[in-house]
Design a protein around this motif. Structure first.
Motif, mmCIF file in Angstrom:
data_model
loop_
_atom_site.group_PDB
_atom_site.id
_atom_site.type_symbol
_atom_site.label_atom_id
_atom_site.label_comp_id
_atom_site.label_asym_id
_atom_site.label_seq_id
_atom_site.Cartn_x
_atom_site.Cartn_y
_atom_site.Cartn_z
ATOM 1 N N ALA A 216 48.558 4.469 34.420
ATOM 2 C CA ALA A 216 48.047 3.589 35.473
ATOM 3 C C ALA A 216 46.546 3.766 35.645
ATOM 4 O O ALA A 216 45.802 2.785 35.794
ATOM 5 C CB ALA A 216 48.760 3.879 36.791
ATOM 6 N N PHE A 217 46.114 5.026 35.605
ATOM 7 C CA PHE A 217 44.683 5.300 35.770
ATOM 8 C C PHE A 217 43.876 4.751 34.607
ATOM 9 O O PHE A 217 42.756 4.265 34.793
ATOM 10 C CB PHE A 217 44.450 6.803 35.901
ATOM 11 C CG PHE A 217 42.999 7.183 35.983
ATOM 12 C CD1 PHE A 217 42.257 6.899 37.127
ATOM 13 C CD2 PHE A 217 42.368 7.812 34.921
ATOM 14 C CE1 PHE A 217 40.913 7.248 37.212
ATOM 15 C CE2 PHE A 217 41.028 8.159 34.989
ATOM 16 C CZ PHE A 217 40.300 7.884 36.141
ATOM 17 N N THR A 218 44.437 4.805 33.395
ATOM 18 C CA THR A 218 43.728 4.285 32.218
ATOM 19 C C THR A 218 43.465 2.792 32.352
ATOM 20 O O THR A 218 42.375 2.309 32.043
ATOM 21 C CB THR A 218 44.553 4.550 30.941
ATOM 22 O OG1 THR A 218 44.731 5.966 30.792
ATOM 23 C CG2 THR A 218 43.827 4.007 29.718
ATOM 24 N N ARG A 219 44.465 2.051 32.853
ATOM 25 C CA ARG A 219 44.285 0.614 33.062
ATOM 26 C C ARG A 219 43.210 0.345 34.123
ATOM 27 O O ARG A 219 42.351 -0.522 33.935
ATOM 28 C CB ARG A 219 45.612 -0.019 33.478
ATOM 29 C CG ARG A 219 46.664 -0.053 32.384
ATOM 30 C CD ARG A 219 47.830 -0.957 32.770
ATOM 31 N NE ARG A 219 48.510 -0.466 33.961
ATOM 32 C CZ ARG A 219 49.547 0.374 33.938
ATOM 33 N NH1 ARG A 219 50.016 0.814 32.782
ATOM 34 N NH2 ARG A 219 50.123 0.759 35.069
ATOM 35 N N GLU A 220 43.281 1.079 35.215
ATOM 36 C CA GLU A 220 42.304 0.889 36.283
ATOM 37 C C GLU A 220 40.902 1.290 35.832
ATOM 38 O O GLU A 220 39.904 0.676 36.217
ATOM 39 C CB GLU A 220 42.704 1.707 37.520
ATOM 40 C CG GLU A 220 43.999 1.271 38.169
ATOM 41 C CD GLU A 220 43.905 -0.134 38.743
ATOM 42 O OE1 GLU A 220 42.795 -0.652 38.919
ATOM 43 O OE2 GLU A 220 44.972 -0.732 39.006
ATOM 44 N N ARG A 221 40.829 2.325 34.993
ATOM 45 C CA ARG A 221 39.526 2.800 34.523
ATOM 46 C C ARG A 221 38.847 1.756 33.642
ATOM 47 O O ARG A 221 37.626 1.565 33.724
ATOM 48 C CB ARG A 221 39.703 4.110 33.746
ATOM 49 C CG ARG A 221 38.383 4.708 33.275
ATOM 50 C CD ARG A 221 38.614 6.055 32.621
ATOM 51 N NE ARG A 221 39.532 5.962 31.492
ATOM 52 C CZ ARG A 221 39.991 7.009 30.815
ATOM 53 N NH1 ARG A 221 39.651 8.231 31.191
ATOM 54 N NH2 ARG A 221 40.804 6.849 29.802
ATOM 55 N N ILE A 222 39.623 1.068 32.809
ATOM 56 C CA ILE A 222 39.052 0.026 31.944
ATOM 57 C C ILE A 222 38.443 -1.096 32.785
ATOM 58 O O ILE A 222 37.321 -1.542 32.543
ATOM 59 C CB ILE A 222 40.127 -0.529 30.986
ATOM 60 C CG1 ILE A 222 40.549 0.542 29.984
ATOM 61 C CG2 ILE A 222 39.599 -1.763 30.250
ATOM 62 C CD1 ILE A 222 41.727 0.135 29.115
ATOM 63 N N VAL A 223 39.199 -1.536 33.790
ATOM 64 C CA VAL A 223 38.702 -2.606 34.670
ATOM 65 C C VAL A 223 37.501 -2.126 35.464
ATOM 66 O O VAL A 223 36.512 -2.851 35.627
ATOM 67 C CB VAL A 223 39.819 -3.087 35.624
ATOM 68 C CG1 VAL A 223 39.297 -4.180 36.542
ATOM 69 C CG2 VAL A 223 41.013 -3.604 34.838
ATOM 70 N N LEU A 278 31.715 -9.852 28.323
ATOM 71 C CA LEU A 278 32.186 -8.539 28.759
ATOM 72 C C LEU A 278 33.702 -8.547 28.951
ATOM 73 O O LEU A 278 34.386 -7.591 28.581
ATOM 74 C CB LEU A 278 31.492 -8.133 30.063
ATOM 75 C CG LEU A 278 30.018 -7.726 29.954
ATOM 76 C CD1 LEU A 278 29.437 -7.456 31.336
ATOM 77 C CD2 LEU A 278 29.857 -6.497 29.065
ATOM 78 N N TYR A 279 34.243 -9.650 29.528
ATOM 79 C CA TYR A 279 35.693 -9.759 29.693
ATOM 80 C C TYR A 279 36.388 -9.714 28.335
ATOM 81 O O TYR A 279 37.378 -8.997 28.146
ATOM 82 C CB TYR A 279 36.085 -11.072 30.378
ATOM 83 C CG TYR A 279 35.459 -11.319 31.729
ATOM 84 C CD1 TYR A 279 34.999 -10.271 32.518
ATOM 85 C CD2 TYR A 279 35.321 -12.606 32.213
ATOM 86 C CE1 TYR A 279 34.427 -10.508 33.753
ATOM 87 C CE2 TYR A 279 34.750 -12.851 33.456
ATOM 88 C CZ TYR A 279 34.301 -11.795 34.209
ATOM 89 O OH TYR A 279 33.738 -12.032 35.423
ATOM 90 N N ALA A 280 35.885 -10.524 27.391
ATOM 91 C CA ALA A 280 36.509 -10.622 26.072
ATOM 92 C C ALA A 280 36.421 -9.299 25.316
ATOM 93 O O ALA A 280 37.329 -8.955 24.546
ATOM 94 C CB ALA A 280 35.844 -11.736 25.255
ATOM 95 N N TRP A 281 35.348 -8.559 25.531
ATOM 96 C CA TRP A 281 35.146 -7.301 24.827
ATOM 97 C C TRP A 281 35.979 -6.174 25.429
ATOM 98 O O TRP A 281 36.608 -5.385 24.721
ATOM 99 C CB TRP A 281 33.657 -6.932 24.859
ATOM 100 C CG TRP A 281 33.346 -5.577 24.295
ATOM 101 C CD1 TRP A 281 33.920 -4.987 23.196
ATOM 102 C CD2 TRP A 281 32.412 -4.627 24.810
ATOM 103 N NE1 TRP A 281 33.394 -3.733 22.986
ATOM 104 C CE2 TRP A 281 32.457 -3.496 23.966
ATOM 105 C CE3 TRP A 281 31.530 -4.635 25.886
ATOM 106 C CZ2 TRP A 281 31.667 -2.378 24.181
ATOM 107 C CZ3 TRP A 281 30.732 -3.519 26.090
ATOM 108 C CH2 TRP A 281 30.799 -2.413 25.258
#
Length: 304
Positions: A216-223, A278-281
């Motif tokens: 969960a943290f990995t997903r939030e960290r990317i965003v 940035l979104y696409a990358w």
């Protein structure tokens, strides 16, 4: 843009510029307009269509939607008006009647972008620091209401920009300085929250719970990192414009001054096309949505 703070000075200043500079900047910014348009339309279409049903379930998508609208305003209104204004000045040696529309719409875009980046940073802070309360604190209805309020406040801010008395100028500069300072402070807080939360997860003793928290943290960290990149790009572009504009007022050499002004303006415009890339990358779900929409357009056009 992200995000144009340019043309907030007296439009009459442009008429004093050298013609070849106006031609170069006018033509160069014209080429940026379709890129800004396509990129931000892809973002808006991805959120509206949500082809893989994995975008609109995130509350932050509604903030990104509002930010894309602000950048799109630059692509379809501000940049074309700015370019034609420069070219018309070169051709007719007169300031066009629509010149005031440029700083007005640019100020709206700048304010909406700034408010949205603040909202996006706060959204990520809550998601990182209070993940269990996030869905209760941040709801789609609240974000939509905040988005609408942003446009009303930004329009009021833009109307203030049209008045050139000393009080309004001081009020406008103070507003910009305070909101930028708030954005910088929140960005630092988000960066510290990411580091702190990462350390807590590593120290978690419960291995089963650790895997769930880590994913969960990995997903939030990317965003969150994508948000920080967007904020950094915005701050760099707007700061560049402010610095170049300040130097323009201090230097006596007119040609160097106008070159600095146009350079700052070009950087401010360029910020509005950066976010979709940035979104696409950085965000796979947006990258897949972009590919789906582009393939869909390709199939329909090839059919005809």
């Amino acid at each position: 843009m992200s995000v144009c703070f340019f043309m907030t000075s007296n439009p009459g200043l442009i008429i004093k510029s050298f013609q070849y500079i106006d031609w170069i900047v006018g033509i160069a910014t014209t080429f940026l307009s379709p890129i800004i348009f396509v990129g931000n339309v892809l973002v808006i279409a991805s959120i509206l269509l949500d082809p893989h049903k994995n975008i609109r379930n995130a509350q932050s998508s509604y903030i990104l939607f509002n930010l894309a609208l602000a950048d799109l305003l630059v692509g379809i209104v501000v940049v074309p008006l700015y370019s034609t204004c420069l070219i018309e000045i070169v051709v007719s040696n007169n300031i066009p009647f629509y010149s005031n529309a440029v700083p007005f719409t640019a100020a709206i875009s700048y304010a909406v972008s700034l408010y949205n980046l603040i909202a996006l940073t706060v959204d990520r802070l809550i998601a990182i620091r209070k993940p269990l309360q996030y869905s209760y604190l941040v709801t789609k209805k609240r974000i939509i209401n905040i988005n609408i309020s942003m446009w009303f406040c930004s329009t009021a801010f833009a109307m203030i920009q049209l008045h050139w008395c000393k009080t309004f100028v001081i009020l406008s500069v103070t507003h910009g300085a305070i909101t930028l300072a708030v954005l910088i402070f929140l960005s630092i807080a988000l960066l510290l929250a990411l580091k702190s939360q990462g350390k807590k997860i590593k120290k978690n003793i419960d291995l089963k719970n650790q895997v769930v928290l880590k994913n969960a943290f990995t997903r939030e960290r990317i965003v969150a990192r994508t948000s920080l990149m967007m904020v950094s790009a915005f701050e760099f572009c707007i700061s560049s414009y402010i610095i170049f504009s300040s130097l323009m007022m201090l230097l006596k050499d007119r040609e160097i001054s106008l070159n600095l002004y146009h350079t700052g303006t070009f950087i401010a415009i360029f910020n509005c096309l950066m976010n979709p890339f940035l979104y696409a990358w950085r965000l796979p779900k947006y990258r897949k949505a972009f590919q789906y929409i582009l393939n869909l357009i390709k199939k329909k056009t090839s059919f005809f």
